[in-house]
Design an enzyme around this catalytic site. Sequence first.
Site, PDB file in Angstrom:
ATOM      1  N   GLU A   1       1.508   0.318  -4.642  1.00  0.00           N
ATOM      2  CA  GLU A   1       1.075   1.768  -5.240  1.00  0.00           C
ATOM      3  C   GLU A   1       1.827   2.622  -5.140  1.00  0.00           C
ATOM      4  O   GLU A   1       2.630   2.461  -4.213  1.00  0.00           O
ATOM      5  CB  GLU A   1      -0.452   1.747  -4.333  1.00  0.00           C
ATOM      6  CG  GLU A   1      -1.052   1.171  -4.163  1.00  0.00           C
ATOM      7  CD  GLU A   1      -2.639   1.552  -3.729  1.00  0.00           C
ATOM      8  OE1 GLU A   1      -3.554   2.213  -4.558  1.00  0.00           O
ATOM      9  OE2 GLU A   1      -2.301   2.245  -2.416  1.00  0.00           O
TER      10      GLU A   1
ATOM     11  N   ASP B   1       0.546  -1.269   0.159  1.00  0.00           N
ATOM     12  CA  ASP B   1      -0.368  -0.152  -0.085  1.00  0.00           C
ATOM     13  C   ASP B   1       1.199   0.821   0.016  1.00  0.00           C
ATOM     14  O   ASP B   1       1.745   1.200   0.984  1.00  0.00           O
ATOM     15  CB  ASP B   1      -0.466  -0.033   1.306  1.00  0.00           C
ATOM     16  CG  ASP B   1      -1.803   1.382   1.230  1.00  0.00           C
ATOM     17  OD1 ASP B   1      -2.640   1.156   0.418  1.00  0.00           O
ATOM     18  OD2 ASP B   1      -1.871   2.445   2.594  1.00  0.00           O
TER      19      ASP B   1
END
Length: 665
Positions: A377, A348
């Site tokens: 990400e 993340d």
Amino acid sequence: MKTMLKLAAIACGVMTMACKTQTTVGDFATYPEYKKNDLGLTYTPEKSTLRLWAPTAESVTLRTYAEGVGGEALETVAMTKSTKGTWVVELEGDRKGQFYTYQVTTDGKTLAETPGVWNKAVGVNGVRAAIIDLADTNPEGWAEDKHIEVKNYTDIVIYEMHHRDFSIAANSGVKNKGKFLALTEEGTLTPEGLASGIDHLKELGITHIHILPSYDYGSVDEAHLENNTYNWGYDPKNYNAPEGGYSTDPFTPEVRIREMKQMVQALHNAGIGVIMDVVYNHTFVNDGSNFSLTVPGYYYRQTEDGDYSNASGCGNETASERPMVRRYFVESVKYWAQEFHIDGFRFDLMAIHDIETMNLIRSELDKISPSIFVYGEGWMASSTPLPAEQQASKHNGKKFPRIAVFSDDVRDGLRGEWMSAGEGGFATGKVTNRQKESIKFGVVGATQHPQVNYEAVNYSSAPYANDPIEVINYVSCHDDECLRDKIDAVAKDANPVQRKRMNLLAQTIVMTSQGVPFIFCGEELYRTKGHIRNTYNLPDEINRIDWSHKAKYNDVFTYYKELIRLRRSHPAFRMATNAEVIQNLLFHDSPEGTVMYTLNGAAVGDQWSEILVIYNGNREGVDMEFPMGDWNIVCEDGKMQLDAPRPFTGGSFYVHGTSAIVAYK
Ligand code: CA
């Protein structure tokens, strides 16, 4: 500035206020590093040894308890200062079944009790750590369980799911609804008698599931699971223990560990890999986190004023560049890979982490298994003090090889920009040059290709993947609207049949592009989330998969299944290197709003010597010219016909609106 900020700030659902850290900034470099592997608990039936790294502590108290919460301490012991900033205590006798906490006094203040950061087992709500023998948590046959082997990461087809979404509905046919064990149940059926649960995944043909956060997180009260609280789980509490809410008994520490292993084992037996979503970039709370209660300040970055910096948008951001933080993340990932046989990790807000840490994680995982896939990400939610050149962002993607980043460029090129609620993309009929080049960027797997105009691509002016194995192509995930809802929002003027075709076209582009494809759970069942954008803490009624859709939208399911079969049967869609893509993928001139290219299948070992692919984003049909030859059309007019291809000899050809063509010879 082109921005790729994502709504993870909201996604994490944490409303922590930034506040002053408890220590002065700037002296962290002087903290000693402890490099041995015995931090946390070392258990034997004869004694349990606990070692805590807390270099700024003036004293550390250890308490043992009979329960994971409540009750008086069984004993209160002063830990002894040891080497390199660590504190140690030996507890005589067999302590299995007991719980413990540390309490650190530093800078004249005694902090709250904490289970520490290196614990691997916790009681209910992760308040106290537990003394267990990990060997007790292994299901039968666990020693024979192995990681799923992958030749090239482009062979992977990812399915992103939340445990509750997948099985919580009354019509899921699953007994252990919303639990790890849901994925161990074979033979489950929808009310109409179609396969659900793990059998559904096998039927669909995906290779890996990506489970939303499944470490212990803070937003669900495990003591009152009857409340059915829903949360995505982007609020980490204990990084190395599974979430209790997904177990059948969050009070008994071994149970969540054993049941998660059973889940992995069942998926491995079905040939499916398990990828964990890991959120090392921030913690649920600031001063009250296990990090802060052990070594105040050290695990987080600070602003110049000494506040918590907040690149996560969730109140804090961790400091992976500091040696003991880096080491913690690396060891945590290795632990999940080795103890739970996890096959991949999705980071993340990976750009919050520094590149050196990500490269170290990649090389350490390679020692366990090169099949373990790492991606993340390549952005963050706000600004950070970490220098841009050190950020594991997608723009620096080439500096961390064999780690993939999500392509928001192709995602938004397909469906419309995430910031603009009403804007569509290529698949919904917005077919500007920018959309077209963003689609081509996806087709070449975000690598260098002489026929892509990078200046026109959505948010990137250069390729960020060395090879197609380093990009995730997708059109939807848990964030924002699911695909059907997004299309409803941006194509209000289209009828239901057209909207369904947009959905299928978008996924056809994802699944035929070079790179690693990724679909969001339930898209294959034409799911809706009630047209709500951010559902991180909304009730099951919004987030659950309604399994009656499998019969109701069986045309959609069949199309997705056949699309995945197409990809998995044909290596031409899964080239592993940039050189192969440059040599074997050729774009052809085509009318406005269309993309047309051929793949040299013969050169990459495909049984199809040449493959022609056309995407028509226009809502109207277009007359196009096929190259001459003995073509077999396996996808046209919104239908897959892999087993009954239609012959065509080339020349003038009508491509229906909002549809894709795949043909071979
Ligand atoms: Ca929890």
